[in-house]
Design a protein around this motif. Structure first.
Motif, PDB file in Angstrom:
ATOM      1  N   GLY A  92       0.825  -1.266   0.013  1.00 19.25           N
ATOM      2  CA  GLY A  92       0.199  -0.042  -0.234  1.00 19.25           C
ATOM      3  C   GLY A  92       0.751   1.325  -0.057  1.00 19.25           C
ATOM      4  N   CYS A  93       0.111   2.128  -0.009  1.00 21.37           N
ATOM      5  CA  CYS A  93       0.876   3.491  -0.038  1.00 21.37           C
ATOM      6  C   CYS A  93       0.716   4.272   1.358  1.00 21.37           C
ATOM      7  CB  CYS A  93       0.333   4.818  -0.945  1.00 21.37           C
ATOM      8  SG  CYS A  93       0.978   6.151  -1.103  1.00 21.37           S
ATOM      9  N   VAL A  94       2.015   4.133   1.995  1.00 21.42           N
ATOM     10  CA  VAL A  94       1.972   4.756   3.433  1.00 21.42           C
ATOM     11  C   VAL A  94       2.592   6.092   3.590  1.00 21.42           C
ATOM     12  CG1 VAL A  94       1.878   2.260   4.468  1.00 21.42           C
ATOM     13  CG2 VAL A  94       3.938   3.511   3.491  1.00 21.42           C
ATOM     14  N   LEU A  95       2.461   6.623   2.448  1.00 23.67           N
ATOM     15  CA  LEU A  95       3.003   8.235   2.756  1.00 23.67           C
ATOM     16  C   LEU A  95       2.519   8.982   3.768  1.00 23.67           C
ATOM     17  CD1 LEU A  95       3.652   9.555  -0.920  1.00 23.67           C
ATOM     18  CD2 LEU A  95       5.187   9.030   1.136  1.00 23.67           C
ATOM     19  N   ASP A  96       1.338   8.314   4.560  1.00 23.95           N
ATOM     20  CA  ASP A  96       0.660   9.230   5.553  1.00 23.95           C
ATOM     21  C   ASP A  96       1.395   8.860   6.844  1.00 23.95           C
ATOM     22  OD1 ASP A  96      -1.060  10.103   3.537  1.00 23.95           O
ATOM     23  OD2 ASP A  96      -1.947   7.889   3.516  1.00 23.95           O
ATOM     24  N   ASP A  97       0.770   7.874   7.568  1.00 21.68           N
ATOM     25  CA  ASP A  97       1.221   7.636   8.844  1.00 21.68           C
ATOM     26  C   ASP A  97       2.545   7.357   9.113  1.00 21.68           C
ATOM     27  OD1 ASP A  97      -1.903   6.831  10.336  1.00 21.68           O
ATOM     28  OD2 ASP A  97      -1.440   7.329   8.054  1.00 21.68           O
ATOM     29  N   ALA A  98       3.370   7.155   7.633  1.00 21.95           N
ATOM     30  CA  ALA A  98       4.738   6.680   7.732  1.00 21.95           C
ATOM     31  C   ALA A  98       4.996   5.744   8.691  1.00 21.95           C
ATOM     32  CB  ALA A  98       5.622   8.084   7.773  1.00 21.95           C
ATOM     33  N   THR A  99       6.267   6.111   9.433  1.00 22.12           N
ATOM     34  CA  THR A  99       6.688   5.079  10.261  1.00 22.12           C
ATOM     35  C   THR A  99       6.169   4.073  11.222  1.00 22.12           C
ATOM     36  OG1 THR A  99       7.068   6.627  11.831  1.00 22.12           O
ATOM     37  CG2 THR A  99       8.890   6.548  10.170  1.00 22.12           C
ATOM     38  N   ALA A 100       5.017   4.560  11.894  1.00 24.77           N
ATOM     39  CA  ALA A 100       4.257   3.765  12.618  1.00 24.77           C
ATOM     40  C   ALA A 100       3.759   2.545  11.537  1.00 24.77           C
ATOM     41  CB  ALA A 100       3.132   4.602  13.298  1.00 24.77           C
ATOM     42  N   GLN A 101       3.120   3.251  10.792  1.00 29.25           N
ATOM     43  CA  GLN A 101       2.577   2.193   9.833  1.00 29.25           C
ATOM     44  C   GLN A 101       3.306   1.224   9.112  1.00 29.25           C
ATOM     45  OE1 GLN A 101      -0.180   1.478   8.632  1.00 29.25           O
ATOM     46  NE2 GLN A 101      -1.382   3.023   7.553  1.00 29.25           N
ATOM     47  N   VAL A 102       4.819   1.622   8.840  1.00 29.05           N
ATOM     48  CA  VAL A 102       5.397   0.790   8.249  1.00 29.05           C
ATOM     49  C   VAL A 102       5.987  -0.265   9.131  1.00 29.05           C
ATOM     50  CG1 VAL A 102       7.744   0.497   7.349  1.00 29.05           C
ATOM     51  CG2 VAL A 102       6.401   2.486   6.685  1.00 29.05           C
ATOM     52  N   HIS A 103       6.039   0.062  10.461  1.00 29.14           N
ATOM     53  CA  HIS A 103       6.418  -0.780  11.386  1.00 29.14           C
ATOM     54  C   HIS A 103       5.388  -1.928  11.518  1.00 29.14           C
ATOM     55  CE1 HIS A 103       7.921  -2.942  15.006  1.00 29.14           C
ATOM     56  NE2 HIS A 103       6.821  -2.535  15.549  1.00 29.14           N
ATOM     57  N   ASN A 104       4.175  -1.305  11.630  1.00 30.32           N
ATOM     58  CA  ASN A 104       2.836  -2.375  11.612  1.00 30.32           C
ATOM     59  C   ASN A 104       2.850  -3.376  10.456  1.00 30.32           C
ATOM     60  OD1 ASN A 104       2.147  -1.194  14.013  1.00 30.32           O
ATOM     61  ND2 ASN A 104       0.832   0.253  13.052  1.00 30.32           N
ATOM     62  N   LEU A 105       3.063  -2.663   9.446  1.00 34.05           N
ATOM     63  CA  LEU A 105       2.921  -3.660   8.130  1.00 34.05           C
ATOM     64  C   LEU A 105       4.075  -4.212   7.945  1.00 34.05           C
ATOM     65  CD1 LEU A 105       1.620  -0.586   5.855  1.00 34.05           C
ATOM     66  CD2 LEU A 105       0.370  -2.836   6.657  1.00 34.05           C
ATOM     67  N   THR A 106       5.014  -4.131   8.286  1.00 36.29           N
ATOM     68  CA  THR A 106       6.434  -4.952   8.019  1.00 36.29           C
ATOM     69  C   THR A 106       7.352  -5.775   9.130  1.00 36.29           C
ATOM     70  OG1 THR A 106       8.085  -3.252   8.209  1.00 36.29           O
ATOM     71  CG2 THR A 106       6.929  -3.325   6.211  1.00 36.29           C
ATOM     72  N   GLY A 107       6.922  -4.911  10.290  1.00 42.79           N
ATOM     73  CA  GLY A 107       7.712  -5.686  11.527  1.00 42.79           C
ATOM     74  C   GLY A 107       8.892  -5.085  11.566  1.00 42.79           C
TER      75      GLY A 107
END
Lengths: 141, 141
Positions: A92-107
Motif C-alpha cells: 500500500g501507500c503509506v505516505l501518511d502515517d509513515a513510520t508507525a504504519q510501516v512498522h505495523n505492516l512490515t515488522g
DNA sequence: CTACGTGCAAAGGTTTTGCAACATT
DNA sequence: AATGTTGCAAAACCTTTGCACGTAG
C-alpha cells in the motif's frame, strides 16, 4: 523467432516468483545460473531490460548502489534492512502515517526513510503542450 | 596538521553556501577547480568523505546514478526535475499531504515520488543492546 | 535465409584506493 | 621527523554494448 530462450524464460519465471522482491542484477544472475547450470550476466541483463521496456518489470533504486527489478504490480514502497540489506515490500501507500504504519505492516524497526519526489520545475513545467505527459517513472501514486 | 588545505577548505565553503543543494561529486569538483584554478577529483572526493565521516555532510542518493552531498541540517526531502535534473529542497517533512504539499512548497509539478524506508528487519532488530539508536539517517552503504 | 537469444569480451561511468611528493607543525 | 593534504594513476564496481555463433522458423 528461436524457440529456446532458457535465460529469458528463467528470468521471467524468477520474477514471477513471489519469494523475493526487488531483485538485483546479481541476484537474478546467480539464481538464473543456479537454475540453468550456466548463464551469462549480459544475457540476464538483456532479458531484464526487455522485460522493463515491455513494462512487465520496474527498475527501482533503493539507494544501495545497484539497480533492482520486480514485476510491475500494485503500488508499494520498500523497506531495506540497514544491517543485512534484506529488502521487503511495504504494501500500500503509506505516505501518511509513515513510520508507525510501516512498522505495523512490515515488522521492521524503522530507523530512517528516504523520499525523493520527481516532477517538473518552474522552468520546465510551463512547456507549450506537453507531448504526452510523462507519468511517474520511478513510482507514482 | 598542514595548514594549507585549499581543496578541503573550498569544498567546505561551497557546501556552506546555500546557493545549491545536493551537490554531485562532479559539481563539487568543477566548482572547486573553478575557484582554485585547479584541483584533483580524488582530493575533492576525500575531502567530502571526511566531512561525511565527521557527520558534517550527508550523502544522499536521488536515484540519478550519482551520489550527492549537502550539509547535515534540518530534515528535508528533495525534488528533482525529471527534465533538466535540477534538484531543490523540499522544506520540512511532507510525508503527510505529500504531492499537493510539495507542489505548494516548491512550485514543481510533482509527477512521481520515491520512498525507501530503512530499518532493521525482524532478524536484525532483536539485537542485544543497540549502541545508541540511530535517528533518521539516509541510509547508504 | 532471417531473426532472435546467448556467450564472451570490452567499453563507460562513477566511486575508491595506493603511493609518492610536499608543506607545515 | 611526523602528519595531513594533494595529485596522478589505477583499481573496483556496476551497467551497457559490440560482435560472432547457433538454432529454430
Amino acid at each position: 523467432m528461436p524457440r529456446p530462450s532458457p535465460v529469458t524464460d528463467e528470468v521471467r519465471r524468477l520474477l514471477d516468483t513471489e519469494e523475493r522482491h526487488a531483485w538485483s542484477m546479481d541476484e537474478l544472475f546467480q539464481a538464473t545460473r543456479s537454475s540453468l547450470g550456466s548463464a551469462d550476466y549480459s544475457s540476464v541483463f538483456r532479458a531484464v531490460s526487455v522485460l522493463e521496456k515491455q513494462g512487465v518489470v520496474d527498475k527501482i533504486d533503493l539507494g544501495d548502489g545497484r539497480a533492482r527489478f520486480e514485476l510491475r504490480e500494485d503500488h508499494h514502497e520498500h523497506i531495506r534492512c540497514e544491517r543485512c540489506g534484506r529488502v521487503e515490500e511495504v504494501p500500500g501507500c503509506v505516505l501518511d502515517d509513515a513510520t508507525a504504519q510501516v512498522h505495523n505492516l512490515t515488522g521492521f524497526k524503522v530507523t530512517s526513510h528516504r523520499v525523493v519526489f520527481g516532477g517538473l520545475c518552474r522552468d520546465c513545467a510551463p512547456t507549450p503542450t506537453l507531448p504526452g505527459e510523462r507519468g511517474g517513472q520511478i513510482a507514482s501514486t
